[in-house]
Write a protein that holds these residues in place. Structure first.
Motif, short mmCIF file in Angstrom:
data_model
loop_
_atom_site.label_atom_id
_atom_site.label_comp_id
_atom_site.label_asym_id
_atom_site.label_seq_id
_atom_site.Cartn_x
_atom_site.Cartn_y
_atom_site.Cartn_z
N GLN A 145 0.82 -1.22 0.00
CA GLN A 145 0.00 0.00 0.00
C GLN A 145 0.85 1.26 0.00
N PRO A 146 1.95 1.32 0.77
CA PRO A 146 2.80 2.52 0.68
C PRO A 146 3.36 2.74 -0.73
N ALA A 147 3.71 1.65 -1.42
CA ALA A 147 4.30 1.79 -2.76
C ALA A 147 3.28 2.34 -3.74
N ILE A 148 2.04 1.84 -3.68
CA ILE A 148 1.04 2.34 -4.64
C ILE A 148 0.67 3.78 -4.31
N THR A 149 0.72 4.12 -3.02
CA THR A 149 0.45 5.50 -2.62
C THR A 149 1.51 6.44 -3.18
N GLN A 150 2.77 6.00 -3.15
CA GLN A 150 3.86 6.83 -3.67
C GLN A 150 3.72 7.03 -5.18
N ARG A 151 3.25 6.01 -5.87
CA ARG A 151 3.08 6.16 -7.33
C ARG A 151 1.97 7.16 -7.66
N ILE A 152 0.91 7.14 -6.91
CA ILE A 152 -0.18 8.09 -7.16
C ILE A 152 0.30 9.51 -6.84
N LYS A 153 1.04 9.66 -5.76
CA LYS A 153 1.55 11.00 -5.42
C LYS A 153 2.48 11.52 -6.51
N ALA A 154 3.32 10.62 -7.04
CA ALA A 154 4.25 11.05 -8.11
C ALA A 154 3.47 11.45 -9.36
N LEU A 155 2.41 10.70 -9.68
CA LEU A 155 1.60 11.01 -10.86
C LEU A 155 0.90 12.35 -10.68
N GLU A 156 0.31 12.58 -9.51
CA GLU A 156 -0.39 13.85 -9.25
C GLU A 156 0.60 15.02 -9.26
N ARG A 157 1.80 14.78 -8.75
CA ARG A 157 2.81 15.84 -8.74
C ARG A 157 3.23 16.19 -10.17
N GLU A 158 3.38 15.18 -11.00
CA GLU A 158 3.77 15.43 -12.39
C GLU A 158 2.69 16.17 -13.15
N LEU A 159 1.42 15.82 -12.89
CA LEU A 159 0.31 16.46 -13.60
C LEU A 159 -0.10 17.78 -12.96
N GLY A 160 0.30 17.98 -11.72
CA GLY A 160 -0.02 19.24 -11.06
C GLY A 160 -1.46 19.36 -10.61
N THR A 161 -2.10 18.23 -10.36
CA THR A 161 -3.50 18.26 -9.93
C THR A 161 -3.87 16.97 -9.22
N PRO A 162 -4.74 17.01 -8.21
CA PRO A 162 -5.18 15.78 -7.54
C PRO A 162 -6.04 14.93 -8.49
N LEU A 163 -5.90 13.63 -8.37
CA LEU A 163 -6.68 12.71 -9.20
C LEU A 163 -7.68 11.90 -8.37
N LEU A 164 -7.39 11.76 -7.07
CA LEU A 164 -8.22 10.93 -6.20
C LEU A 164 -8.51 11.66 -4.88
N THR A 165 -9.64 11.38 -4.30
CA THR A 165 -9.99 11.87 -2.97
C THR A 165 -10.44 10.70 -2.11
N ARG A 166 -10.06 10.74 -0.85
CA ARG A 166 -10.46 9.69 0.07
C ARG A 166 -11.60 10.19 0.95
N SER A 167 -12.51 9.26 1.25
CA SER A 167 -13.60 9.55 2.16
C SER A 167 -13.89 8.31 2.97
N ALA A 168 -14.81 8.41 3.89
CA ALA A 168 -15.16 7.26 4.72
C ALA A 168 -15.76 6.14 3.88
N ARG A 169 -16.29 6.46 2.73
CA ARG A 169 -16.92 5.46 1.87
C ARG A 169 -15.96 4.90 0.83
#
Length: 332
Positions: free
Chosen positions: A41-65
């Motif tokens: 899970q930490p590794a996939i989280t790092q990949r998403i952060k790197a992708l969002e950083r490269e694109l300059g915009t959030p792609l996902l949001t977390r919620s209780a659901r």
């Protein structure tokens, strides 16, 4: 190895990051998405952060659901799926090519060998490897060997007597009895099995050397040894014209395989076996060091469909031409 990337106006997208993004979008959960792509899970989280950083915009949001796509994520998701599909197809195509299940093979049939192993081999290969494109042609042994040497075909059916060339292997696949063919009015037609000595002095129609130089020479030499004199060749004709030539001359003879002689019967000719019975060998030629996986698969099919012939000939048979050093020769 550098990861697969897509570059556009300074933005670098790694396909492994897109694969992580699609997995989370599909599962709606970081943990399950990580398991599906073989990451922690930490590794996939790092990949998403790197992708969002490269694109300059959030792609996902977390919620209780669970996890949801942002508007930017929704704009990207279908494009990401298509890019991953293209990568999967490309990798699969390369894998298939390496295994020889796709690609191209150029095969030349032997004009005079239009039944048995060649048809069976090609049919079985087509059944096993339908995605391999087969480019088929046909020719006599000499032409087929010349095409192979020139690189115009990858695999050719030939008369074994054509002889190997540098770097080329020939596998023997079949043997065929040769018989004497004539008109029904010919005196030899009265004999069920013609002693070879009875062919002495008979006018003979032969094929021209260009069909298979070594076989023509070997056939005339074999006849000469058994009859005690050089054959009386009255004319040379292409194989598909010999039957008509025999009908026109009336008194000449010719040597053919049993298969070709049976076809000649439709033109009003007859044939008789010879004593001893001459035989010729047919086979397949290819370059020994050809790295083609598709060719390797074809050779496996050849081994299964046309297993090795026994060394010993049937009693009373002789090979007109044998490989130098071969133990196969006269039997009986």
């Amino acid at each position: 190895m550098r990861p697969h990337t897509l570059t556009r106006i300074g933005t670098i997208l790694e396909l492994r990051q897109l694969r992580a993004f699609v997995a989370i979008a599909d599962h709606g959960h970081y943990g399950r998405a990580a398991d599906s792509v073989g990451l922690t899970q930490p590794a996939i989280t790092q990949r998403i952060k790197a992708l969002e950083r490269e694109l300059g915009t959030p792609l996902l949001t977390r919620s209780a659901r669970g996890v949801n796509l942002t508007s930017a994520g929704q704009a990207l998701i279908e494009h990401a799926r298509r890019l991953l599909l293209i990568e999967d197809r490309a990798v699969r195509a390369l894998h298939d090519h390496a295994k020889g299940v796709v690609g191209r093979l150029r095969i030349s049939y032997l004009t005079l060998w239009d039944f048995g192993p060649p048809a069976n081999i090609v049919a079985e290969f087509r059944r096993r490897y339908p995605a391999v494109v087969l480019e088929m042609s046909t020719g006599y042994s000499q032409a087929n060997m010349d095409r192979l040497v020139a690189g115009n075909v990858d695999f050719a059916f030939v008369g074994v007597s054509i002889g190997e060339r540098r770097g080329i292997a020939i596998r023997t696949l079949d043997r065929h009895e040769m018989v004497v063919v004539m008109t029904p009015q010919h005196p030899l037609a009265l004999i069920d099995r013609v002693p070879i000595e009875r062919l002495r002095g008979e006018p003979l129609i032969s094929v021209p050397p260009g069909v298979n130089n070594s076989l023509v020479a070997a056939s005339l030499s074999w006849l000469g040894r058994h009859t005690g004199e050089s054959p009386t060749v009255v004319r040379e004709e292409p194989p598909d014209q010999i039957a008509a030539a025999l009908m026109r001359t009336g008194n000449a003879i010719a040597l053919m395989t049993v298969h070709r002689a049976e076809i000649a019967q439709k033109d009003g000719l007859i044939y008789r076996s010879l004593v001893p019975s001459p035989m010729i060998e047919y086979g397949a030629a290819y370059f020994r060091d050809d790295p083609s996986p598709a060719l390797a698969n074809l050779l496996e099919v050849v081994d299964e469909v046309a297993p090795a012939l026994p060394d010993a000939l049937p009693e009373g048979n002789e090979l007109i031409w044998a490989r130098p050093g071969s133990a196969t020769g006269v039997a009986g």
